[in-house]
Every structure is written in C-alpha cells, then in structure tokens.
Design an enzyme around this catalytic site. Structure first.
Site: not given
Length: 633
Positions: A15, A18, A424
C-alpha cells in the site's frame, strides 16, 4: 564522488503507507539526496552518493522494515518472469479465496439453521485466513516489530479479530446466550474482506503488468548480440560484452547494436525511431550511428563509442522509467493521508470500544468488542490507498498502449490545464510511409499508348530488387505485372542515389535527378519545370529514364493521416494551440503544417533541438516566441 541516480525494485510493498515507510527510511540514510518511491510499479528512484551510501547500506535500511531492495541488475533484468509469477499467484489466491468465501457468505446470510453451521464456516474460513490471506498477517507482524502500521495492519486486525471472535463463539456458544445475546458469527466478514482485498491486489498486479509493456517494447528495440572483431577474429558476443573501442560488423537488415561511428562501408540507415525522419539517410565513413536504428542496404564497420547505459536508447528507456516512477501531486497528498490513516482508524476503534463499555455498560463487554471490530472491518478495504496509484498507473499504461509516453504522473494530472500541444510530424501527423502522389509523363510517351504499361512494368520489376524505401512506393503505384518473356538484367544500385537495369531490351535509370543527369540522361524542359515546382511544394522527386531519356517524374511524399487535420481543428476549437516539430526540411514541414492547419512549427530539428523547443523559452515555445507567425527556422 559525484551523486548518481538509479532505479531499483522494491519487493513486499502492499500500500502507499508501505511506500511512505520505504521512502522515509531511504531518505534518512546519510548520503541519500532524495528518494522517490512509486508504489504503483514497485520501484524507487534514488539519488545518492555511492561512497557515503553504498548499496548494501540502502538494502539494510529497507530490510529493517520488512521489505527487499533489489539492486542486482541481473535480478532486475528478470523482472518480466517475476512479474508473470506474481500475477499468476495473485490470480490463484483470488480464485481459491472466493471459492471458500462464497459458501461461507451463503451459509451465514441465508442458511441460519444448518446443522453444525458454525463449525462448517470455521472449516471453510481457515484456508482463507491462514493460507491465501497469510501475507496480510505476516506483513502486519513485521511492521509491528518496528512500531509501524499500514493497510495490511487494518486487514489483519479487522479480519483477525472477526475470526477470533467467531472462533470463540464457536467453542463457547453459551457465553453469549447466557447474557441473552445470540452467538454472533463474523466468519463471512473476515473471509469476504480478505477476498475483496485479494481482488484489489490482483487488479493492481494486472494493471502494473500492462503498464510495463511500454518499457518492454523499448527494451526490445535493442539487440541481444553483436559481431565484433577482436585479435583479428570475428566473434559474436552478448551486447553487454561489447566494449568501447570494439570494431563492430553490421550486415544488411540488421540493427545497429551500440552508438558509434562508421569506419568502413556505405549504407542507408533508418533512424525514424530517433529523428522521426521517414526516409533513411546515407551513412559513410566518419558518420555517426545510433544504436537500435536499422541498417537497410550495405555492410558497415563501426567503432563502438557508447555502450550499455550510455547509449541513446538506454537513456530513452531511463527517461520513461523515471516517468513511471514519479508521483502526481494528488498521490503525494494521498500518501500523507495514508501515513496517518491506519493509526487514526485504530485509535477510533479503541475509543469506540471504551465508549460502549463505559457509557453503555448494560450491553456488556462483548458488545463493545463487536462495535470496535465493526470499525476495523469497515475501514479495511481502504480505497484511498489503492485507487490513486492504480488510477495513475492505468492511465500511463493506457496511454502507452496508444503510443503516448507521458513524462511523469504530474503531467498526467495537470493535462486538463493544457493550452498548447506540440506534435511530432512523422508517424504522428503523417503515416511515416512514403507514397507516390503523382506521376508526370513526357508528352511524347503519352502519344504512344503501349509505352506507359511497358514502362510501368519495367519500373515495378526493377524496383522489386531495390531496398530503398521509395522502391515500395513506386511498386505500389505502378503495380504492374511483369511482361512475359522480359527479365531484369544488369541490375546496379548506388546507395542513396538510384538504380539502373535493362528490361525488355531497354536501359532504365531510376533515382534522383542528380544521379540520372550524372549518367547522361536528358530531361525535357517541361519535366524539369514540373520537378522544380513540386520540390517547392515539399515533394521528393524521382526521375525515370529509358535509354538515357527521362520519360516520367514521380512526386513522392509522406502522406498525412486521414484524421490529422480534423484532430488539429478540434484541438483549436477547444482553445488549444497546436505546434509541430520535425526533422524534415523546412519546405516539407511547411507544406504539412499548411495542409493540417498548424500555425507554428520547427523544421530540421534534432532530438536535442526538439527538447530545447519545449524547455527553453528563448529558443523554444514561450510567450515571446509565439508571435502569430509560422516558425520557419
């Protein structure tokens, strides 16, 4: 020693709390300048001084709180296999968990008088609690050892307390009944919570796996081996074994293995993946080569100058990895909330327990426990910590599937505020494939109706032997079947210039005007004038000569995608200004910009110049450079 930036994998995070813990532990290590943990793709971008903070020190710091920091490049290279194993295991745990949880839920909700009901639910709940959901309890225990919490702590406490409470009532059902209360069971709550969290973990793993596709595709652009000359012998070695200064052999149809320069040979190189240029460029002795670009025609010898992490492709991959490792502002906010969410929920559960126990003593101790467990259960499936990183990584992954590489998570979040888009040209606005737009025939040839089919057949047959990208365009346009009894003889190709061959008793030259005129081919004034006109319109010109007389001029261009002009118009209607960058010439870029309605462009731009166009106001897009005129540099 100079600080370096590296990306490492982190195993065991479940999670955002953590991730916050890993981030704080690494940031606290002496010698670490910054640490940016990304829970979504399980990585950490660390800027550190390797002398003050060696890798072993970083690994130890992370392992103290129960996680693994993978710094071994070989282990990181095996990430695809590990990711596939994780996804497979997550799927198995999910299916198996629900196969036990659903019967428990059905028995609990709909079959209240089933004989031995509580024991059956206990038997079915044990595999979910102690096998498929065991990681929640293992991680919660590891975190508890360091007085730390995360979402797994809530899952473990909520489901564990519900299970133990139900287990107690199964063993001692008379305890509740003696107090005038039923023997309440919460087996279904415990197993359903774990099953739904496992569902979230599986969806998260699948999203992470899909998002990694962009990185894998970039990595697959490179080559695995290279042929080098060492001690006078030609050897095939792994690309990781190529050293600076090695002489490398590149054959036709092979990719350039590393960055360097040509020492011998001449060939056409397709560099579209780097420059966006749709037409291959001629490379001769002394010219620079970029790894992962395609050698099309001739054989080359090159000197390796940049290998490994120093190549252009490796740097591009690194930029994409750093983008996926970044965190959006909203995710940082969520991380801060998640870091205090678990302790707050636990405090609320404790307060709930004592509130019922002190202010409603008549309901008893068991009721207080029940309400406290309810708080933990309700808070367990915390979407806050799961949804934000998953949404970001899915957004990045979906964009990558459509060929859109997003710089970082912050760019994704702030995209709704964009008022200027830079595109581009090649492959984005145009198809990236040369096509014949028109063929102008010599008037004398038009008078002889049989000549045009014969010349068309000759051009198609001769160009079938050519490897130049314009050859495919000519073959597709003329699309003529070979004439019976006629074959191509004496075929000769001059790299980057043209081809010559005999067909049906006639000598043909096909290629650039300078090539044909250099070979003594005569061109009529009308065709010469047409050639000059279409050049001004940004077309490439190919002369077709029979017996040293130019009989046709082909106008070739990179065609615009059908939806490009409409897309540009829609963006303008949304109040978004559109700019274009291109490695092509000013004439070609101007023509494309005009046809699609783009007001500002920059032509003949290298990758570095394109970057400067974006980032530097004095040379790129800034208020002072948007002056209402087309940028025609």
């Amino acid at each position: 020693m100079k600080a370096i930036k590296e990306i490492y994998k982190v195993d065991g995070m479940s999670c955002t709390a953590c991730a916050a813990s890993v981030n704080s532990m690494l940031s606290a290590v002496d010698g670490v300048i910054s640490a940016n943990v990304n829970f979504a793709n399980q990585t950490v971008l660390v800027e550190f001084d390797p002398e003050k903070a060696p890798l072993k020190k970083l690994e130890e710091a992370v392992s103290k709180i129960g996680y693994n920091l993978i710094t071994d490049k070989n282990l990181m290279a095996d990430e695809d296999a590990r990711e596939a194993r994780r996804l497979k295991q997550a799927r198995i745990n999910l299916v198996a968990s629900f196969s036990f949880a659903i019967p428990v839920f059905v028995i609990s909700m709909f079959i209240p008088r089933l004989p031995y009901r509580s024991w059956i639910m206990l038997f079915l709940s044990c595999p979910v609690m102690f096998w498929f959901g065991r990681e929640f309890f293992v991680i919660a225990w590891k975190r508890a050892r360091f007085l730390s919490t995360n979402m797994d702590t809530l899952v473990a406490m909520g489901s564990g307390t519900a299970f133990l409470f139900s287990f107690y009532n199964t063993l001692f059902p008379l305890t509740h009944e003696s107090m005038g209360m039923g023997s309440n069971m919460y087996y279904e709550a415990a197993v359903v919570i774990i099953s739904f969290i496992l569902l979230g973990r599986y969806l998260e793993e699948r999203a992470r796996s899909k998002t990694s596709t962009a990185i894998r595709k970039l990595m697959n652009l490179g080559v695995k081996t290279a042929r080098v000359i060492r001690n006078g012998e030609e050897k095939e070695v792994l690309i990781s074994k190529v050293r600076i200064g090695d002489v490398v052999i590149i054959r036709p149809g092979e990719k350039i293995p590393v960055d360097g320069h040509v020492t011998e040979g001449e060939s056409l190189i397709d560099e579209s993946m780097i420059t966006g240029e749709s037409v291959p460029v001629v490379k001769r002795s002394g010219d620079q080569l970029i790894g992962a670009t395609m050698n099309q025609t001739g054989s080359l010898l090159m000197i390796a100058e940049k290998v490994g992490d120093q190549t252009v492709l490796a740097q591009i991959i690194r930029l994409v990895q750093e983008a996926q490792g970044s965190r959006a502002p909203v995710q940082k906010t969520v991380d801060r909330i998640a870091s205090v969410f678990v302790p707050v929920v636990m405090i609320i559960a404790v307060l709930t327990f004592f509130t019922w126990l002190l202010f409603f003593p008549g309901l008893g101790f068991i009721h207080a426990i029940t309400t406290a467990v309810s708080v933990l259960i309700i808070a367990c499936p915390c979407a806050l910590g799961l949804a934000t990183p998953t949404a970001i990584i899915v957004g990045l992954g979906k964009a990558a599937e459509h060929g859109i590489l997003i710089k970082d998570a912050q760019s994704l979040e702030t995209f709704c505020k964009v008022d200027l888009i830079v595109l581009d040209k090649t492959g984005t606005i145009t198809t990236g494939k040369p096509t014949v737009s028109e063929v102008k025939w010599d008037e004398s040839v038009l008078k002889i109706t049989d000549d045009i089919p014969f010349i068309s057949a000759a051009v198609a047959a001769i160009e079938c032997r050519s490897e130049h990208p314009y050859a495919g365009a000519l073959i597709e346009y003329f699309n003529a079947e070979p004439l019976a009894g006629n074959t191509v003889e004496g075929f000769e190709s001059i790299t980057g210039k043209g081809v010559s061959a005999a067909y049906g008793g006639n000598l043909y030259h096909i290629g650039s005007p300078t090539y044909l005129i250099g070979n003594g081919c005569m061109v009529a004034e009308e065709l010469a004038g047409y050639s000059q006109m279409i050049r001004k319109q940004a077309f490439s010109v190919v002369y077709i000569a029979r017996n040293h007389k130019v009989v046709a001029v082909a106008a070739i261009s990179d065609s615009i995608k059908p939806g490009s002009a409409g897309a540009v118009q829609e963006l303008k209607e949304m109040g978004i200004e559109v700019n274009m960058l291109s490695g092509d010439s000013v004439a070609i870029s101007s023509q494309i910009a005009s046809k699609t309605g783009i007001d500002f462009f920059k032509a003949e731009a290298s990758p570095l110049e394109k970057s400067e166009y974006i980032y530097k106001p004095e040379t790129g897009i800034g208020p002072e450079s948007r002056n209402g005129r087309r940028r025609d540099q």
